[in-house]
Design a protein around this motif. Structure first.
Motif, PDB file in Angstrom:
ATOM      1  N   GLU A  34       0.847  -1.213   0.000  1.00 52.02           N
ATOM      2  CA  GLU A  34       0.000   0.000   0.000  1.00 52.02           C
ATOM      3  C   GLU A  34       0.874   1.251   0.000  1.00 52.02           C
ATOM      4  O   GLU A  34       0.626   2.191  -0.742  1.00 52.02           O
ATOM      5  N   ARG A  35       1.893   1.252   0.860  1.00 50.97           N
ATOM      6  CA  ARG A  35       2.732   2.446   0.985  1.00 50.97           C
ATOM      7  C   ARG A  35       3.488   2.724  -0.301  1.00 50.97           C
ATOM      8  O   ARG A  35       3.640   3.874  -0.699  1.00 50.97           O
ATOM      9  N   LEU A  36       3.951   1.662  -0.959  1.00 48.47           N
ATOM     10  CA  LEU A  36       4.656   1.857  -2.231  1.00 48.47           C
ATOM     11  C   LEU A  36       3.688   2.408  -3.274  1.00 48.47           C
ATOM     12  O   LEU A  36       4.018   3.328  -4.026  1.00 48.47           O
ATOM     13  N   SER A  37       2.471   1.880  -3.301  1.00 47.03           N
ATOM     14  CA  SER A  37       1.456   2.376  -4.246  1.00 47.03           C
ATOM     15  C   SER A  37       1.148   3.846  -3.990  1.00 47.03           C
ATOM     16  O   SER A  37       1.003   4.633  -4.925  1.00 47.03           O
ATOM     17  N   ALA A  50      -2.890  14.395  -4.658  1.00 49.71           N
ATOM     18  CA  ALA A  50      -2.481  13.007  -4.398  1.00 49.71           C
ATOM     19  C   ALA A  50      -3.442  12.340  -3.424  1.00 49.71           C
ATOM     20  O   ALA A  50      -3.848  11.189  -3.623  1.00 49.71           O
ATOM     21  N   ALA A  51      -3.844  13.067  -2.383  1.00 48.62           N
ATOM     22  CA  ALA A  51      -4.767  12.502  -1.383  1.00 48.62           C
ATOM     23  C   ALA A  51      -6.111  12.166  -2.020  1.00 48.62           C
ATOM     24  O   ALA A  51      -6.700  11.110  -1.750  1.00 48.62           O
ATOM     25  N   ALA A  52      -6.590  13.058  -2.918  1.00 48.55           N
ATOM     26  CA  ALA A  52      -7.885  12.821  -3.581  1.00 48.55           C
ATOM     27  C   ALA A  52      -7.808  11.600  -4.498  1.00 48.55           C
ATOM     28  O   ALA A  52      -8.709  10.747  -4.501  1.00 48.55           O
ATOM     29  N   VAL A  53      -6.733  11.487  -5.264  1.00 44.74           N
ATOM     30  CA  VAL A  53      -6.567  10.338  -6.175  1.00 44.74           C
ATOM     31  C   VAL A  53      -6.445   9.054  -5.356  1.00 44.74           C
ATOM     32  O   VAL A  53      -7.082   8.046  -5.662  1.00 44.74           O
ATOM     33  N   ARG A  54      -5.636   9.104  -4.301  1.00 49.28           N
ATOM     34  CA  ARG A  54      -5.457   7.913  -3.459  1.00 49.28           C
ATOM     35  C   ARG A  54      -6.804   7.419  -2.923  1.00 49.28           C
ATOM     36  O   ARG A  54      -7.110   6.233  -2.979  1.00 49.28           O
ATOM     37  N   GLU A  55      -7.615   8.355  -2.446  1.00 48.98           N
ATOM     38  CA  GLU A  55      -8.928   7.993  -1.891  1.00 48.98           C
ATOM     39  C   GLU A  55      -9.790   7.288  -2.934  1.00 48.98           C
ATOM     40  O   GLU A  55     -10.403   6.257  -2.664  1.00 48.98           O
ATOM     41  N   ARG A  56      -9.802   7.832  -4.142  1.00 47.58           N
ATOM     42  CA  ARG A  56     -10.637   7.246  -5.211  1.00 47.58           C
ATOM     43  C   ARG A  56     -10.110   5.877  -5.640  1.00 47.58           C
ATOM     44  O   ARG A  56     -10.882   4.952  -5.871  1.00 47.58           O
ATOM     45  N   VAL A  57      -8.778   5.749  -5.728  1.00 46.32           N
ATOM     46  CA  VAL A  57      -8.186   4.461  -6.127  1.00 46.32           C
ATOM     47  C   VAL A  57      -8.497   3.409  -5.062  1.00 46.32           C
ATOM     48  O   VAL A  57      -8.899   2.288  -5.376  1.00 46.32           O
ATOM     49  N   PHE A  58      -8.344   3.784  -3.791  1.00 46.99           N
ATOM     50  CA  PHE A  58      -8.630   2.839  -2.703  1.00 46.99           C
ATOM     51  C   PHE A  58     -10.112   2.431  -2.721  1.00 46.99           C
ATOM     52  O   PHE A  58     -10.441   1.296  -2.399  1.00 46.99           O
ATOM     53  N   GLU A  59     -10.977   3.376  -3.095  1.00 44.41           N
ATOM     54  CA  GLU A  59     -12.420   3.073  -3.206  1.00 44.41           C
ATOM     55  C   GLU A  59     -12.666   2.023  -4.285  1.00 44.41           C
ATOM     56  O   GLU A  59     -13.413   1.075  -4.090  1.00 44.41           O
ATOM     57  N   VAL A  60     -12.032   2.214  -5.450  1.00 45.50           N
ATOM     58  CA  VAL A  60     -12.176   1.254  -6.561  1.00 45.50           C
ATOM     59  C   VAL A  60     -11.772  -0.141  -6.089  1.00 45.50           C
ATOM     60  O   VAL A  60     -12.375  -1.140  -6.466  1.00 45.50           O
ATOM     61  N   LEU A  61     -10.769  -0.201  -5.226  1.00 41.97           N
ATOM     62  CA  LEU A  61     -10.253  -1.494  -4.751  1.00 41.97           C
ATOM     63  C   LEU A  61     -10.937  -1.938  -3.443  1.00 41.97           C
ATOM     64  O   LEU A  61     -10.482  -2.866  -2.780  1.00 41.97           O
ATOM     65  N   ASP A  62     -12.023  -1.251  -3.065  1.00 41.43           N
ATOM     66  CA  ASP A  62     -12.755  -1.564  -1.821  1.00 41.43           C
ATOM     67  C   ASP A  62     -11.839  -1.593  -0.597  1.00 41.43           C
ATOM     68  O   ASP A  62     -12.012  -2.414   0.310  1.00 41.43           O
ATOM     69  N   GLY A  63     -10.848  -0.716  -0.591  1.00 42.54           N
ATOM     70  CA  GLY A  63      -9.949  -0.620   0.557  1.00 42.54           C
ATOM     71  C   GLY A  63      -8.956  -1.772   0.668  1.00 42.54           C
ATOM     72  O   GLY A  63      -8.152  -1.818   1.588  1.00 42.54           O
ATOM     73  N   GLU A  64      -9.015  -2.705  -0.279  1.00 41.00           N
ATOM     74  CA  GLU A  64      -8.091  -3.857  -0.269  1.00 41.00           C
ATOM     75  C   GLU A  64      -6.996  -3.606  -1.302  1.00 41.00           C
ATOM     76  O   GLU A  64      -7.140  -3.986  -2.464  1.00 41.00           O
ATOM     77  N   VAL A  65      -5.922  -2.948  -0.889  1.00 39.51           N
ATOM     78  CA  VAL A  65      -4.866  -2.608  -1.838  1.00 39.51           C
ATOM     79  C   VAL A  65      -3.747  -3.634  -1.698  1.00 39.51           C
ATOM     80  O   VAL A  65      -2.880  -3.522  -0.834  1.00 39.51           O
ATOM     81  N   THR A  66      -3.804  -4.654  -2.534  1.00 37.13           N
ATOM     82  CA  THR A  66      -2.804  -5.723  -2.505  1.00 37.13           C
ATOM     83  C   THR A  66      -2.343  -5.964  -3.937  1.00 37.13           C
ATOM     84  O   THR A  66      -3.026  -5.547  -4.889  1.00 37.13           O
TER      85      THR A  66
END
Length: 197
Positions: A34-37, A50-66
């Motif tokens: 997650e941190r590298l992403s 960056a914070a706004a994009v990160r939030e949207r990307v994490f949403e697309v992944l349902d908070g499961e960033v693996t």
């Protein structure tokens, strides 16, 4: 370690003020991938973007960033969340590298810093800056001074040079007094720089 670091840093009056004003350790406990992403997302973006994009990307992944979820995600959805085509490729390159090799804190525990940087920068899309962020935030190496980071340079200039431009050599000299905890000092400089907004 933190108390010890702060005792060393307080010998610098500017640092002492920053320690009193900020707590740069409030970040969530991200996993290594997650941190590298997040570092890839942050490349060349302002903090707010960056914070706004990160939030949207994490949403697309349902908070499961693996690595698995990123490789399985729909590219169009990642693009719509704000990742450029290149950054989609970079987070996927990192995902594949994580599947092949152990980049965890444990896996890299005994590996010298420059070797970590070399291994990470072999992944297309991971440059020197991102590798140093990984050393600092993920591996929590104590003595990293990432002068490749614009915010760190600007922060040092504002705090130690009245906003005047300083050379990297001058910055390294200022940072000598922070050894062996330049990473901790860097966190405080960021916190100050971001609070100035």
């Amino acid at each position: 370690m933190r108390e010890e670091a702060e005792a060393v840093l307080r010998t610098d009056p500017v640092m002492a003020g920053l320690i009193d004003d900020h707590d740069p350790y409030g970040e969530p406990d991200w996993s290594e991938y997650e941190r590298l992403s997040i570092s890839i997302i942050n490349q060349q973006l302002s903090t707010a973007s960056a914070a706004a994009v990160r939030e949207r990307v994490f949403e697309v992944l349902d908070g499961e960033v693996t690595p698995e979820t990123v490789l399985a995600a729909d590219e169009t959805e990642l693009r719509e969340a704000g990742l450029s085509r290149m950054k989609v490729e970079y987070v996927r390159n990192a995902a594949r590298a994580f599947e092949r090799e152990d980049f965890s804190r444990e896996g890299l525990a005994g590996v010298p810093e420059e070797e970590v940087v070399t291994r990470l920068t072999e992944i297309k899309g991971i440059g020197e800056w991102t590798a140093r962020m990984y050393l600092l935030f993920v591996l929590e190496r104590e003595d990293v001074l990432p002068l490749g980071d614009l915010a760190v340079r600007r922060g040092i200039e504002q705090l130690y040079g009245d906003g005047e431009e300083l050379t990297r050599g001058e910055m390294r000299e200022i940072a000598e007094g922070w050894r062996p905890y330049r990473s901790v000092a860097t966190r405080y400089i960021w916190a100050e720089y971001e609070s100035e907004g």
